[in-house]
Structures are given as C-alpha cells and as structure tokens.
Design a protein around this motif. Structure first.
Motif, short mmCIF file in Angstrom:
data_model
loop_
_atom_site.label_atom_id
_atom_site.label_comp_id
_atom_site.label_asym_id
_atom_site.label_seq_id
_atom_site.Cartn_x
_atom_site.Cartn_y
_atom_site.Cartn_z
N ALA A 174 0.82 -1.22 0.00
CA ALA A 174 0.00 0.00 0.00
C ALA A 174 0.85 1.27 0.00
CB ALA A 174 -0.93 0.00 1.22
N THR A 175 2.10 1.17 0.39
CA THR A 175 2.95 2.37 0.43
C THR A 175 3.17 2.95 -0.95
OG1 THR A 175 4.95 0.97 0.34
CG2 THR A 175 4.11 1.61 2.53
N GLY A 176 3.00 2.14 -1.98
CA GLY A 176 3.18 2.61 -3.35
C GLY A 176 1.90 3.08 -4.02
N HIS A 177 0.77 3.09 -3.28
CA HIS A 177 -0.52 3.50 -3.85
C HIS A 177 -0.78 4.98 -3.58
CE1 HIS A 177 -0.82 -0.64 -4.51
NE2 HIS A 177 -1.73 -1.00 -3.62
N HIS A 178 -1.52 5.59 -4.50
CA HIS A 178 -1.95 6.98 -4.32
C HIS A 178 -3.46 7.01 -4.12
CE1 HIS A 178 -1.93 11.32 -4.65
NE2 HIS A 178 -2.89 11.25 -5.57
N VAL A 179 -3.91 7.71 -3.06
CA VAL A 179 -5.33 7.67 -2.67
C VAL A 179 -5.97 9.04 -2.88
CG1 VAL A 179 -6.94 7.18 -0.79
CG2 VAL A 179 -4.79 5.91 -0.95
N ARG A 180 -7.19 9.03 -3.46
CA ARG A 180 -7.98 10.25 -3.61
C ARG A 180 -9.36 10.02 -2.99
NH1 ARG A 180 -5.16 9.88 -8.35
NH2 ARG A 180 -6.78 8.54 -9.25
N ALA A 181 -9.75 10.91 -2.08
CA ALA A 181 -11.07 10.81 -1.45
C ALA A 181 -12.13 11.36 -2.38
CB ALA A 181 -11.07 11.56 -0.12
N TYR A 182 -13.34 10.76 -2.36
CA TYR A 182 -14.42 11.16 -3.26
C TYR A 182 -15.67 11.62 -2.52
CZ TYR A 182 -12.45 10.15 -7.83
OH TYR A 182 -11.71 10.22 -8.98
N ASN A 183 -15.63 11.70 -1.20
CA ASN A 183 -16.75 12.29 -0.46
C ASN A 183 -16.22 12.90 0.84
OD1 ASN A 183 -16.20 9.99 1.03
ND2 ASN A 183 -18.35 9.36 1.22
N VAL A 184 -17.03 13.79 1.43
CA VAL A 184 -16.56 14.52 2.61
C VAL A 184 -16.46 13.62 3.84
CG1 VAL A 184 -17.44 16.74 1.80
CG2 VAL A 184 -18.95 15.25 3.13
N GLU A 185 -17.19 12.50 3.82
CA GLU A 185 -17.10 11.57 4.95
C GLU A 185 -15.83 10.73 4.90
OE1 GLU A 185 -19.67 11.72 2.93
OE2 GLU A 185 -21.33 12.54 4.13
N HIS A 222 -5.36 -2.05 -1.50
CA HIS A 222 -6.10 -0.83 -1.84
C HIS A 222 -6.93 -0.35 -0.65
CE1 HIS A 222 -6.02 -3.59 -5.48
NE2 HIS A 222 -5.03 -2.73 -5.68
N VAL A 223 -7.56 -1.28 0.06
CA VAL A 223 -8.32 -0.93 1.25
C VAL A 223 -7.38 -0.45 2.36
CG1 VAL A 223 -9.81 -1.84 3.08
CG2 VAL A 223 -10.23 -2.47 0.69
N VAL A 224 -6.23 -1.10 2.48
CA VAL A 224 -5.25 -0.68 3.48
C VAL A 224 -4.81 0.75 3.23
CG1 VAL A 224 -2.90 -1.07 4.35
CG2 VAL A 224 -4.41 -3.02 3.94
N ALA A 225 -4.53 1.08 1.96
CA ALA A 225 -4.10 2.44 1.61
C ALA A 225 -5.19 3.46 1.93
CB ALA A 225 -3.74 2.50 0.13
N ALA A 226 -6.44 3.12 1.62
CA ALA A 226 -7.56 4.03 1.91
C ALA A 226 -7.73 4.22 3.41
CB ALA A 226 -8.84 3.49 1.29
N ALA A 227 -7.62 3.14 4.18
CA ALA A 227 -7.77 3.23 5.64
C ALA A 227 -6.66 4.07 6.25
CB ALA A 227 -7.79 1.83 6.24
N LEU A 228 -5.44 3.85 5.80
CA LEU A 228 -4.31 4.61 6.35
C LEU A 228 -4.42 6.09 6.02
CD1 LEU A 228 -1.32 2.17 5.65
CD2 LEU A 228 -2.51 2.57 7.81
N SER A 229 -5.04 6.41 4.87
CA SER A 229 -5.16 7.81 4.48
C SER A 229 -6.07 8.60 5.42
CB SER A 229 -5.68 7.92 3.04
OG SER A 229 -7.05 7.55 2.96
N VAL A 230 -6.96 7.90 6.14
CA VAL A 230 -7.84 8.56 7.11
C VAL A 230 -7.49 8.13 8.53
CG1 VAL A 230 -9.76 8.92 5.52
CG2 VAL A 230 -9.58 6.74 6.73
N ARG A 231 -6.24 7.66 8.68
CA ARG A 231 -5.68 7.31 10.00
C ARG A 231 -6.49 6.23 10.72
NH1 ARG A 231 -1.83 11.09 11.08
NH2 ARG A 231 -1.99 13.07 9.93
#
Length: 326
Positions: A174-185, A222-231
């Motif tokens: 996941a360290t090599g993935h780039h994450v973009r959020a698509y909603n305010v939640e 991919h889920v790990v990267a998304a989870a880490l992006s929101v701590r």
C-alpha cells in the motif's frame, strides 16, 4: 448450523442429498463446487489441457470484470464448450460470483484430501482400530492447535498469526498506492496502484473493485491504503472469523479419553451376530473409489524430458532424432 459452506464435487448423489435436505439450504448452508473437479471434468470431456488451465485460473479470479472477460474468451472456443460451462451456475464455482464471500478463498476440497492423506495408513484397518486411530489423530490436532491459539490469546494477540502476516504484506504494498477521497465523509476513494490501474474503494460498504476484499475477508492493499489515508488501522476491516477468540473456541471441543473396554457399561437388548457369509476374503480389499484424471500419477518415465528435442518419455541418449542430427 449457520452460514456453513459445503465444497464438493458434482457427484449426483451429493447434489441430491443437499437439495433434499432443508438444513443444507441458505441461509443455513451454501453448497458450492470444487474448481479442481470442475476443471478435471472439463478436461475429461474435451481433452484440452490449455483450456483446463485457463478455466481453473479464471475461476480463482476475484474481480468480476476480469472474470467475465476471461469467461467470454473461454466460451468462444466452441459452442459445445459454451453450452457445457453455461450449464453450471457461476456462483457454484467462481470466486467472482461468491457474492457473500462464503468460501473465504477456499476454492477446492484440498482440506479433505489432506485429511485423507493423514488417515491413509489406517484406511484398511479393522473398523474398531480405524475409529480409535481417527479419534486419536483428531485429539492430537485439536490439542496442539488449540494450545497454540490459546498462547496467542494470552500474548494479547487479537487476530490469527496467518492473517496478520497477510495484512502486513498488503501494508507494504500500500505504500506505493496513491489515494484520492471522493466524499466529505472520507469513505469512498479511488486508489491508484500504478501501471494505469485504479480501483474504487468504499470503506463503509467494505468493498474494493479488485474483488479480493470480498473474497478473502481481510483488507487488500487498496483498502489498506484508503484506511491509512484517514488514519484508521487496517485491522479494523479484518473479518471477525480471524479473531483469536474464535480460533480458540473452534479448537476447544471437549474430548474424552477412550476408556478401557472393561469400564464400558454393558448394553442390554438384542445381540447382533455378524453374517458369516459376508466375511471379507483374505488380501487387500478392492477399491471402489471412482477415479478421474486428477488421480492419475505420472510414471517416472513420463516425467523424463529429453535435452535435445524437449519431448517427454525419453532422455538425450535415447532420443529418436539423435541419429538424424549426428
């Protein structure tokens, strides 16, 4: 019984027994087929090793889009092949259509085969010896694995060692993935995994477009990267089935030692007398197992590959083309 997944071959007697027993119907249980047996049945009918390998590979594919693309290519091989594969419901044999994730990535009956291997030496023993041997082996397995699970629980581990290692591997990826959020939640994301591959992730629905999260029940990279992006911890999204407490409970079945025969209470009633005409003859009993091409073992001769022509069945010294090349 609840949410039990039964994996078997497509033998008519098994299918009939399951269909006529309400206990084995959803939501109590789900009956699916072993992908190795599906591929074996295909090869026995059409004799095509390449297509057999293709069928087995895309049967494991968790992503719906990839599965449908490979299935379409497979069906184009011939109308007969298309008719054959269409007769088997996709949810019975494919990982992509395991919508409820009942398989937990178990696509074959390998677990049963491993048990058969453990008990292989006891198969032809007298029935009393066979039962005692099976019982003692099960006790040994349950005690050993239950003890290991209890040790993990006492060491304050929350999830099984196996799934922890898998999640940690996905954390590295996941360290090599780039994450973009698509909603305010911050629950819907697009995860760029490189090589022009992007996946939609929805944390609240526990969904990832790659299909692995649904099939394996622990977070993909991919889920790990998304989870880490929101701590958030990736282990928040690991299914409860992998909790150490559940593992300990699974191996806590109360076994009792087999008592000496003298301590077994006498049973009153009719005495069963064996039929002397049904006694088995001397020698090894004839196997009644229905064998298929999965049971065929290559002979030592068929495993040999020639160093000159690269064909199997002979070596360089016995190669038929050697004389023509000299």
């Amino acid at each position: 019984m609840s949410n039990t997944c039964l994996i078997s071959d497509r033998h008519r007697s098994i299918i009939s027994a399951v269909e006529n027993n309400p206990t084995w119907q959803p939501p109590n249980a789900y009956h699916v087929f072993c992908i190795r047996h599906i591929a074996s049945n295909f090869n026995r009918k059409f004799r095509n090793e390449d297509l057999k390998r293709m069928l087995k590979n895309f049967g494991y594919t968790p992503a719906m889009v990839n599965f449908e693309r490979n299935l379409a290519s497979f069906r184009e091989s011939s109308p007969q092949i298309a008719e054959w594969i269409d007769a088997i419901p996709k949810e019975k044999w494919s990982c992509a259509y395991d919508i409820e994730g009942q398989r937990y990535d178990h696509m074959t009956t390998n677990l049963v085969e491993s048990v058969n291997r453990v008990l292989k030496g006891a198969k032809n023993m007298p029935i009393t010896t066979l039962v005692k041997h099976t019982y003692s082996r099960l006790v040994a397995y349950f005690v050993e694995r239950g003890t290991n699970a209890l040790a993990q629980l006492q060491s304050a581990h929350r999830h099984s060692k196996h799934v922890v290692e898998l999640v940690k591997k996905n954390q590295v990826d996941a360290t090599g993935h780039h994450v973009r959020a698509y909603n305010v939640e911050h629950t819907v994301f697009e995860v760029d995994a490189g090589w022009e591959r992007s996946y939609s992730v929805n944390l609240s629905l526990r969904y990832c477009q790659c299909g692995k999260f649904k099939a394996f029940k622990y977070p993909c990279s991919h889920v790990v990267a998304a989870a880490l992006s929101v701590r958030q911890s990736a282990f928040t999204y690991v299914d409860d089935v992998f909790l150490i407490t559940n593992l300990v409970e699974a191996y806590s079945f109360p076994w009792e030692p087999i008592r000496n025969e003298e301590a077994i209470p006498k049973i009153s009633g009719a005495k069963i007398i064996p039929d002397s005409t049904m006694l088995r003859e001397k020698g090894r009993p004839k196997s009644t197992r229905i064998r298929n091409e999965m049971d065929e073992v290559e002979t030592s001769q068929s495993r040999i590959r020639c160093g000159l022509c690269k064909e199997r069945g002979h070596n360089r010294r016995r190669c038929p083309s050697r004389g023509r090349n000299d």
